[in-house]
Design a protein around this motif. Structure first.
Motif, PDB file in Angstrom:
ATOM      1  N   ASP A  60       3.109  74.263 -13.851  1.00 30.73           N
ATOM      2  CA  ASP A  60       2.656  75.420 -14.622  1.00 30.73           C
ATOM      3  C   ASP A  60       1.135  75.481 -14.684  1.00 30.73           C
ATOM      4  OD1 ASP A  60       5.193  76.360 -15.106  1.00 30.73           O
ATOM      5  OD2 ASP A  60       5.323  75.535 -17.140  1.00 30.73           O
ATOM      6  N   THR A  61       0.507  74.334 -14.839  1.00 33.20           N
ATOM      7  CA  THR A  61      -0.955  74.275 -14.883  1.00 33.20           C
ATOM      8  C   THR A  61      -1.543  74.725 -13.555  1.00 33.20           C
ATOM      9  OG1 THR A  61      -0.860  72.479 -16.505  1.00 33.20           O
ATOM     10  CG2 THR A  61      -2.931  72.768 -15.320  1.00 33.20           C
ATOM     11  N   VAL A  62      -0.932  74.316 -12.444  1.00 30.76           N
ATOM     12  CA  VAL A  62      -1.384  74.745 -11.114  1.00 30.76           C
ATOM     13  C   VAL A  62      -1.295  76.265 -11.009  1.00 30.76           C
ATOM     14  CG1 VAL A  62      -0.760  74.752  -8.652  1.00 30.76           C
ATOM     15  CG2 VAL A  62      -0.911  72.589  -9.907  1.00 30.76           C
ATOM     16  N   ARG A  63      -0.181  76.832 -11.445  1.00 32.37           N
ATOM     17  CA  ARG A  63      -0.020  78.291 -11.392  1.00 32.37           C
ATOM     18  C   ARG A  63      -1.085  78.995 -12.231  1.00 32.37           C
ATOM     19  NH1 ARG A  63       5.468  76.975 -12.552  1.00 32.37           N
ATOM     20  NH2 ARG A  63       6.689  76.923 -10.652  1.00 32.37           N
ATOM     21  N   GLU A  64      -1.311  78.487 -13.431  1.00 38.59           N
ATOM     22  CA  GLU A  64      -2.313  79.086 -14.320  1.00 38.59           C
ATOM     23  C   GLU A  64      -3.707  79.012 -13.705  1.00 38.59           C
ATOM     24  OE1 GLU A  64      -1.839  76.868 -17.916  1.00 38.59           O
ATOM     25  OE2 GLU A  64       0.139  77.706 -18.305  1.00 38.59           O
ATOM     26  N   MET A  65      -4.046  77.870 -13.130  1.00 37.37           N
ATOM     27  CA  MET A  65      -5.366  77.711 -12.520  1.00 37.37           C
ATOM     28  C   MET A  65      -5.520  78.618 -11.297  1.00 37.37           C
ATOM     29  SD  MET A  65      -5.850  73.564 -12.852  1.00 37.37           S
ATOM     30  CE  MET A  65      -7.173  73.540 -11.657  1.00 37.37           C
ATOM     31  N   ALA A  66      -4.473  78.723 -10.493  1.00 36.78           N
ATOM     32  CA  ALA A  66      -4.519  79.579  -9.303  1.00 36.78           C
ATOM     33  C   ALA A  66      -4.682  81.041  -9.706  1.00 36.78           C
ATOM     34  CB  ALA A  66      -3.260  79.387  -8.455  1.00 36.78           C
ATOM     35  N   PHE A  67      -3.956  81.469 -10.730  1.00 38.99           N
ATOM     36  CA  PHE A  67      -4.077  82.846 -11.186  1.00 38.99           C
ATOM     37  C   PHE A  67      -5.473  83.112 -11.736  1.00 38.99           C
ATOM     38  CE2 PHE A  67      -3.626  86.221 -14.387  1.00 38.99           C
ATOM     39  CZ  PHE A  67      -3.199  87.236 -13.546  1.00 38.99           C
ATOM     40  N   SER A  68      -6.014  82.153 -12.470  1.00 42.95           N
ATOM     41  CA  SER A  68      -7.360  82.298 -13.007  1.00 42.95           C
ATOM     42  C   SER A  68      -8.385  82.425 -11.886  1.00 42.95           C
ATOM     43  CB  SER A  68      -7.691  81.094 -13.899  1.00 42.95           C
ATOM     44  OG  SER A  68      -8.984  81.212 -14.422  1.00 42.95           O
ATOM     45  N   GLU A  69      -8.265  81.591 -10.864  1.00 46.34           N
ATOM     46  CA  GLU A  69      -9.168  81.675  -9.713  1.00 46.34           C
ATOM     47  C   GLU A  69      -9.060  83.038  -9.044  1.00 46.34           C
ATOM     48  OE1 GLU A  69     -11.406  79.548  -8.028  1.00 46.34           O
ATOM     49  OE2 GLU A  69     -11.348  78.393  -9.887  1.00 46.34           O
ATOM     50  N   TYR A  70      -7.825  83.507  -8.850  1.00 41.20           N
ATOM     51  CA  TYR A  70      -7.612  84.808  -8.222  1.00 41.20           C
ATOM     52  C   TYR A  70      -8.274  85.918  -9.031  1.00 41.20           C
ATOM     53  CZ  TYR A  70      -5.399  89.214  -7.103  1.00 41.20           C
ATOM     54  OH  TYR A  70      -5.193  90.533  -6.806  1.00 41.20           O
ATOM     55  N   THR A  71      -8.088  85.913 -10.353  1.00 40.46           N
ATOM     56  CA  THR A  71      -8.657  86.983 -11.170  1.00 40.46           C
ATOM     57  C   THR A  71     -10.185  86.942 -11.158  1.00 40.46           C
ATOM     58  OG1 THR A  71      -8.433  85.683 -13.209  1.00 40.46           O
ATOM     59  CG2 THR A  71      -6.643  87.216 -12.678  1.00 40.46           C
TER      60      THR A  71
END
Length: 88
Positions: A60-71
């Motif tokens: 979940d943390t990986v997903r959150e970090m990836a989404f944050s980077e994308y945004t």
């Protein structure tokens, strides 16, 4: 408690993707800190939330970090496009 290499392998299997070591290291540190905090708040010691929960928490943390980077990247692109439009 599960080691870093085993955790990375299980998280990658769970996500179905390979993770860059530096990116995973950040996610792992954050997830382990969250797990320790959860166990402390719940008053759990040795019987605290374990490896299975850590795998899910790290994924979940990986997903959150990836989404944050994308945004952040997308926001920079939008702002650059607006700047070019204003110059025209």
């Amino acid at each position: 408690m599960i080691g870093s290499w085993a955790l990375k392998a299980r998280v990658e299997e769970h996500l179905g993707a390979a993770l860059a070591p530096d990116f995973f290291d950040k996610a792992e540190k954050y997830a382990r800190r969250k797990l320790n905090l959860c166990n402390e708040r719940a008053g759990r010691g040795e019987d605290g939330y374990g490896d299975e929960y850590l795998v899910l928490l790290t994924a979940d943390t990986v997903r959150e970090m990836a989404f944050s980077e994308y945004t952040m990247i997308r926001s920079a692109e939008i702002m650059a496009a607006r700047g070019k439009a204003a110059e025209a």
